[in-house]
Design an enzyme around this catalytic site. Structure first.
Site, mmCIF file in Angstrom:
data_model
loop_
_atom_site.group_PDB
_atom_site.id
_atom_site.type_symbol
_atom_site.label_atom_id
_atom_site.label_comp_id
_atom_site.label_asym_id
_atom_site.label_seq_id
_atom_site.Cartn_x
_atom_site.Cartn_y
_atom_site.Cartn_z
ATOM 1 C CE LYS A 108 37.630 50.295 43.830
ATOM 2 N NZ LYS A 108 38.994 50.243 43.304
HETATM 3 N N1 GLU Z 1 41.247 52.979 43.856
HETATM 4 C C1 GLU Z 1 42.574 52.653 43.445
HETATM 5 C C2 GLU Z 1 42.562 51.360 42.642
HETATM 6 O O1 GLU Z 1 41.554 50.998 42.062
HETATM 7 C C3 GLU Z 1 43.583 52.684 44.579
HETATM 8 C C4 GLU Z 1 43.328 51.735 45.702
HETATM 9 C C5 GLU Z 1 44.263 51.918 46.892
HETATM 10 O O2 GLU Z 1 45.112 52.780 46.865
HETATM 11 O O3 GLU Z 1 44.076 51.165 47.853
HETATM 12 O O4 GLU Z 1 43.556 50.714 42.491
#
Ligand code: GLU
Length: 416
Positions: free
Chosen positions: A105
């Site tokens: 993240k």
């Molecule tokens: N930000 C989204 C989540 O928290 C999607 C992450 C992604 O598609 O890699 O799952």
């Protein structure tokens, strides 16, 4: 809203599940800490010629099952510990839906409303330039999260491809369709929340088409979950955003509320509705509550007042561990974030597969495959819940996810 540290919440969730698994403390310990965290101070020139420093992070939590995967958020409240927690939730999310990724993240401490499009582009390209050695279609694949979307993903892809002198659409997901994005990706997070809620009602012997619903947070995930639940016949009676909420016991029109928000910037003041606060919305007497905003929306005290029978977490980390304990005691069924919002990363995975094959799928194929991934993960969760006699669905999801990561880790062996 509580100020519980989300990274401590993640560690507590892992410990709760580990107590039901035959896995050594040493192995669990490595699943409670990110493998690495990059912390940056980006110096970016503003439109007036001055330079501003932006703090940014990328946490790579665990790569045992595949490349790190997870979004990048732009928010003034981003912290190192928040990004670490979110990266861990990604690792467990990818494991419960069984897609071949680890977890990562990123975040930038920025309020995007305060900057011009050109400034945001420079901030994004500066972050992408710093990330370049760490990311790649086989290393770490960012995606959208709070306050980021196709525009930012397209900038990151372009920065990476330009600096690498190549084309590599699979370096990032959540792109616009014409830049290599997937059909169905924008709707995917809300779609998985709808599917998971539908399955949970069926599991309880109920019927989602008769449910009343309240949705906290009306961005991408919350608004699309609301439309799709309405399409199943459910009645969305209340929705909110950071400015407040609207309530109509006879039901709103979820798409019309979104159009109102697009026009005015908020759901407040929509149609002939009663105003309500976020806290009032979270304690409404509804069948289904969908927290779709940020972490820590419901703490232990507020959980005592929750009237919903089922909670589907479209946001990441909306319940504190204390809230979980209270809701477990009160028999409220919580569908954990790592399953309920996993549609986003699942369709990101489909996007990456399409990018690797240079072959685009139809939207109906994407939605069918997503349906099958989420229903089968829900089935795995229920099997674990029943066969291990677990206290709640969150612990069940972590039991399945941790075991999958541990299996991949053990099978890799160790360097002598
Ligand atoms: N930000 C989204 C989540 O928290 C999607 C992450 C992604 O598609 O890699 O799952």
């Amino acid at each position: 809203m509580s100020d519980v540290n989300p990274f401590e919440s993640l560690q507590e969730q892992v410990d709760d599940a580990a107590a039901h698994l035959d896995v050594g403390d040493d192995v669990i310990d490595r699943l409670k800490h990110p493998e690495r965290v990059l912390e940056l101070n980006l110096s970016v020139e503003l439109d007036d010629g001055t330079v501003e420093r932006f703090k940014a992070f990328r946490s790579q939590f665990n790569g045992d099952r595949g490349p790190y995967k997870g979004g990048i958020r732009y928010h003034p409240g981003v912290t190192r510990d928040e990004v670490k927690a979110l990266s861990g939730w990604m690792a467990y999310k990818c494991a419960i839906v069984d897609i071949p990724y680890g977890g990562g993240k990123g975040g930038i401490v920025v309020d995007p409303d305060e900057y011009s499009t050109d400034e945001l582009e420079r901030v994004t390209r500066s972050f992408a330039t710093e990330l370049r050695p760490l990311i790649g279609p086989d290393r770490d694949i960012p995606a959208p999260d709070v306050n980021t979307g196709q525009r930012e993903m397209n900038w990151i892809k372009d920065t990476y491809e330009t600096l690498e002198h190549t084309t590599a659409p699979g370096v990032i997901t959540g792109k616009a369709i014409s830049s290599g994005g997937s059909a169905g990706r924008v709707e995917a997070t809300g779609r998985s929340t709808m599917i998971a809620a539908r399955e949970a009602f069926e599991y309880l012997g109920g019927d989602i088409s008769e449910a009343t619903v309240a949705v906290q947070g009306y961005g991408n995930a919350g608004s699309i979950a609301a439309y799709l639940l309405e399409d199943l016949g459910a009645t969305v009676v209340a929705v909110s955003d950071s400015s407040g909420g609207v309530y109509d016991p006879d039901g709103l029109d979820a798409r019309a509320v979104k159009a109102h928000k697009n026009e005015t910037g908020s759901v407040t003041g929509y149609g002939d509705t009663e105003a309500c606060t976020n806290e009032e919305l979270l304690t409404l007497d509804v069948d289904l509550l969908v927290p779709a905003a940020l972490e820590n929306a419901i703490d232990g005290d507020l959980a005592e007042e929750v009237e919903a029978d089922v909670i589907a977490e479209a946001a990441n980390g909306p319940l504190t561990p204390a809230a979980d304990d209270v809701l477990t005691d009160r028999d409220v069924l919580v569908i954990p974030d790592i399953l309920a919002n996993a549609g986003g990363v699942t369709v990101s995975y489909f996007e990456w597969v399409q990018n690797r094959q240079r072959f685009a799928w139809t939207e109906s194929r994407v939605n069918e495959e997503l349906e099958s991934v989420i229903t089968s993960a829900f089935g795995d969760l229920v099997d674990a819940y029943e066969s291990h006699d677990l206290p709640n669905f969150r612990t069940a999801a972590y039991v399945v996810a941790i075991q999958r990561i541990v299996d991949a880790y053990s099978e890799s062996g160790n360097w002598p």
